[in-house]
Scaffold this motif. Structure first.
Motif, PDB file in Angstrom:
ATOM      1  N   ASN A   1      -8.737  -6.556   9.275  1.00 58.95           N
ATOM      2  CA  ASN A   1      -9.934  -6.725  10.096  1.00 58.95           C
ATOM      3  C   ASN A   1     -10.339  -8.405  10.202  1.00 58.95           C
ATOM      4  OD1 ASN A   1     -10.996  -4.092  10.075  1.00 58.95           O
ATOM      5  ND2 ASN A   1     -11.844  -4.279   8.104  1.00 58.95           N
TER       6      ASN A   1
ATOM      7  N   ARG B   1      -8.823 -10.115  -3.850  1.00 69.26           N
ATOM      8  CA  ARG B   1      -8.405  -8.689  -3.821  1.00 69.26           C
ATOM      9  C   ARG B   1      -7.039  -8.935  -4.328  1.00 69.26           C
ATOM     10  NH1 ARG B   1     -11.762  -5.054  -3.695  1.00 69.26           N
ATOM     11  NH2 ARG B   1     -12.575  -5.398  -1.722  1.00 69.26           N
TER      12      ARG B   1
ATOM     13  N   GLY C   1      -5.793   2.155  -4.332  1.00 68.79           N
ATOM     14  CA  GLY C   1      -7.335   2.122  -3.818  1.00 68.79           C
ATOM     15  C   GLY C   1      -7.312   0.500  -3.726  1.00 68.79           C
ATOM     16  N   LEU C   2      -6.790  -0.564  -4.353  1.00 66.68           N
ATOM     17  CA  LEU C   2      -7.236  -1.828  -4.064  1.00 66.68           C
ATOM     18  C   LEU C   2      -6.104  -2.185  -2.905  1.00 66.68           C
ATOM     19  CD1 LEU C   2      -7.113  -3.336  -7.736  1.00 66.68           C
ATOM     20  CD2 LEU C   2      -8.891  -3.432  -6.031  1.00 66.68           C
TER      21      LEU C   2
ATOM     22  N   ALA D   1      -6.736  -3.277   4.581  1.00 69.92           N
ATOM     23  CA  ALA D   1      -7.830  -3.086   5.687  1.00 69.92           C
ATOM     24  C   ALA D   1      -8.572  -4.697   6.010  1.00 69.92           C
ATOM     25  CB  ALA D   1      -8.847  -2.009   5.178  1.00 69.92           C
ATOM     26  N   GLU D   2      -8.833  -5.064   4.944  1.00 67.24           N
ATOM     27  CA  GLU D   2      -9.351  -6.450   4.882  1.00 67.24           C
ATOM     28  C   GLU D   2      -8.550  -7.399   5.634  1.00 67.24           C
ATOM     29  OE1 GLU D   2     -10.379  -7.765   1.025  1.00 67.24           O
ATOM     30  OE2 GLU D   2     -11.978  -6.319   0.740  1.00 67.24           O
TER      31      GLU D   2
ATOM     32  N   ARG E   1       0.909  -1.341  -0.051  1.00 70.16           N
ATOM     33  CA  ARG E   1      -0.161   0.110   0.166  1.00 70.16           C
ATOM     34  C   ARG E   1       0.762   1.369  -0.015  1.00 70.16           C
ATOM     35  NH1 ARG E   1      -1.668   3.714   3.623  1.00 70.16           N
ATOM     36  NH2 ARG E   1      -0.766   2.724   5.222  1.00 70.16           N
TER      37      ARG E   1
ATOM     38  N   ASP F   1      -5.265  -0.383  -0.559  1.00 67.03           N
ATOM     39  CA  ASP F   1      -5.869   0.266   0.614  1.00 67.03           C
ATOM     40  C   ASP F   1      -7.139  -0.752   1.281  1.00 67.03           C
ATOM     41  OD1 ASP F   1      -4.415   2.511   1.061  1.00 67.03           O
ATOM     42  OD2 ASP F   1      -5.759   3.566  -0.008  1.00 67.03           O
ATOM     43  N   LYS F   2      -7.687  -1.457   0.386  1.00 64.51           N
ATOM     44  CA  LYS F   2      -8.684  -2.083   0.754  1.00 64.51           C
ATOM     45  C   LYS F   2      -8.258  -3.565   1.142  1.00 64.51           C
ATOM     46  CE  LYS F   2     -12.240  -0.504  -2.366  1.00 64.51           C
ATOM     47  NZ  LYS F   2     -12.998  -0.470  -3.646  1.00 64.51           N
TER      48      LYS F   2
END
Length: 180
Positions: free
Chosen positions: A145, A99, A134-135, A141-142, A34, A137-138
């Motif tokens: 989490n 992802r 953007g991917l 975050a995934e 990222r 970042d996702k």
């Protein structure tokens, strides 16, 4: 061959704690990717050729990082599928796996377009860098989490008295050190 060994090492895990540690390591690497995508996005927006060259170099590095990360997540998904892992964990890793492959594809495409001579291709490469950012970042975050947060030990607050040195020592022992 090195990628296969690192994937095996990170994902050949028998227990839930080992799965958590593998997810933490993968999450840390996703954050590195990222950061590389973010830096590439920044440099691709600059006006001079040297900065755009830096963006291209960062994206080339991102391709390698994304490929290794996707491979290691594939290995973890296989290990979870072959083992008796939690179904929710398997689903979570499956979505992270998708992802990761999207991110790898975006990084590869951005790298390919940035190497072209035409202005239109380089602009497409810059747009793809933003998509990869953007991917990334996702994905980070995934992965964050999917890991259960570490809880601090409970302190018996009923016995607290103001300025009690034992309570202060107990609180200091229970909390991680503060870095300045």
């Amino acid at each position: 061959m090195q990628n296969a060994r690192s994937a095996h090492r990170d994902t050949d895990l028998p227990g839930a704690d080992d799965n958590t540690q593998a997810l933490r390591r993968l999450g840390a690497r996703a954050h590195q990717l990222r950061a590389a995508a973010r830096a590439a996005d920044h440099f691709s927006q600059q006006d001079n050729d040297e900065d755009r060259g830096t963006a291209s170099w960062l994206m080339s590095c991102g391709v390698g990082l994304a490929a290794e990360l996707a491979s290691d997540i594939d290995g973890l998904a296989r290990a979870l599928r072959d083992g008796s892992a939690d179904v929710a964990l398997q689903r979570g890793v499956s979505s992270v796996r998708v992802r990761a492959h999207q991110l790898h594809a975006a990084c590869r495409a951005a790298d390919r377009f940035l190497e072209q001579e035409s202005l239109e291709d380089r602009e497409t490469g810059s747009w793809l860098i933003a998509c990869a950012h953007g991917l990334a970042d996702k994905l980070a975050a995934e992965l964050d989490n999917s890991v259960v947060p570490v809880r601090r030990p409970n302190i018996d607050k009923a016995r607290m008295e103001a300025h009690d040195p034992q309570v202060v020592r107990a609180m200091n022992a229970a909390m991680p050190p503060v870095r300045a």
